[in-house]
Design a protein around this motif. Structure first.
Motif, PDB file in Angstrom:
ATOM      1  N   VAL A   1      66.154   2.150  14.422  1.00  0.00           N
ATOM      2  CA  VAL A   1      65.616   1.306  15.486  1.00  0.00           C
ATOM      3  C   VAL A   1      66.431   0.016  15.546  1.00  0.00           C
ATOM      4  N   GLY A   2      66.826  -0.365  16.750  1.00  0.00           N
ATOM      5  CA  GLY A   2      67.492  -1.647  16.921  1.00  0.00           C
ATOM      6  C   GLY A   2      68.790  -1.593  17.697  1.00  0.00           C
TER       7      GLY A   2
ATOM      8  N   ASN B   1      57.249   1.276  20.237  1.00  0.00           N
ATOM      9  CA  ASN B   1      58.354   0.338  20.052  1.00  0.00           C
ATOM     10  C   ASN B   1      58.218  -0.272  18.659  1.00  0.00           C
ATOM     11  N   TRP B   2      59.137   0.071  17.775  1.00  0.00           N
ATOM     12  CA  TRP B   2      59.046  -0.360  16.380  1.00  0.00           C
ATOM     13  C   TRP B   2      59.894  -1.595  16.079  1.00  0.00           C
ATOM     14  N   THR B   3      60.405  -2.271  17.070  1.00  0.00           N
ATOM     15  CA  THR B   3      61.346  -3.366  16.814  1.00  0.00           C
ATOM     16  C   THR B   3      60.735  -4.519  16.030  1.00  0.00           C
ATOM     17  N   THR B   4      59.431  -4.648  16.028  1.00  0.00           N
ATOM     18  CA  THR B   4      58.799  -5.739  15.266  1.00  0.00           C
ATOM     19  C   THR B   4      57.783  -5.209  14.256  1.00  0.00           C
TER      20      THR B   4
ATOM     21  N   ALA C   1      61.984  -7.445  11.329  1.00  0.00           N
ATOM     22  CA  ALA C   1      61.722  -8.277  12.505  1.00  0.00           C
ATOM     23  C   ALA C   1      62.112  -9.731  12.292  1.00  0.00           C
TER      24      ALA C   1
ATOM     25  N   CYS D   1      65.802 -10.070  12.807  1.00  0.00           N
ATOM     26  CA  CYS D   1      66.140  -9.994  14.229  1.00  0.00           C
ATOM     27  C   CYS D   1      65.825 -11.319  14.921  1.00  0.00           C
TER      28      CYS D   1
ATOM     29  N   TYR E   1      66.117  -0.845  11.523  1.00  0.00           N
ATOM     30  CA  TYR E   1      64.981  -0.264  10.805  1.00  0.00           C
ATOM     31  C   TYR E   1      65.159   1.243  10.778  1.00  0.00           C
TER      32      TYR E   1
ATOM     33  N   ASP F   1      62.870   1.817  20.212  1.00  0.00           N
ATOM     34  CA  ASP F   1      63.161   0.393  20.374  1.00  0.00           C
ATOM     35  C   ASP F   1      63.221  -0.028  21.843  1.00  0.00           C
TER      36      ASP F   1
ATOM     37  N   ARG G   1      69.206  -0.514  20.774  1.00  0.00           N
ATOM     38  CA  ARG G   1      69.017  -0.841  22.195  1.00  0.00           C
ATOM     39  C   ARG G   1      69.280  -2.334  22.422  1.00  0.00           C
ATOM     40  N   GLN G   2      68.808  -3.167  21.511  1.00  0.00           N
ATOM     41  CA  GLN G   2      68.993  -4.609  21.629  1.00  0.00           C
ATOM     42  C   GLN G   2      70.339  -5.055  21.058  1.00  0.00           C
TER      43      GLN G   2
END
Length: 132
Positions: free
Chosen positions: A21-22, A56-59, A64, A67, A75, A49, A24-25
């Motif tokens: 995860v991560g 959405n697991w970004t946080t 987090a 980030c 992640y 993400d 995309r950003q």
């Protein structure tokens, strides 16, 4: 610090599927993940993400904070399972073969990012000034 790699919930998956995860950003990390995925002992896929999606697991874990501090972070984890956050989620219920393959994949990730530190630092752009 150049990058934070967070491994959480890597003890089981019936499909040998590990999410990262991560990207995309932090699009600049995709080529490194693609290199890690090639020949990885588990199927390593990017996802979870998208801020418009429910999953959405970004946080959702320790990465987090990194980030938010503008330190590149990823992640690695699996989707929820029936024993997630329950007292029955223990060593006996793990998928031990998957866990070993997930750890081997993470070793590949650490090795790849160790070789790619300059690439990550250059791609992320200038660092924000640190408070004094």
């Amino acid at each position: 610090m150049i990058i934070n790699l967070n491994m959480d919930m890597i003890g089981r998956d019936p499909n040998d599927l590990l999410y990262v995860v991560g990207t995309r950003q932090q699009v600049f990390l995709k080529p490194m993940i693609e290199r890690i995925a090639t020949g990885a002992p588990v199927k390593l896929v990017m996802g979870h993400d998208d801020p418009t999606e429910k999953e959405n697991w970004t946080t959702d874990s320790d990465h987090a904070a990194f980030c938010q501090a503008k330190i590149p972070c990823l992640y690695f984890g699996v989707e929820d399972f029936d024993q997630h956050h329950k007292s029955t989620d223990d060593f006996a219920t793990m998928t031990h073969g998957f866990y070993v393959r997930a750890v081997e994949t993470m070793v590949r990730a650490v090795q790849e990012f160790d070789k790619s530190l300059e690439e990550v630092e250059k791609a992320r752009g200038p660092k924000e000034p640190q408070p004094k």
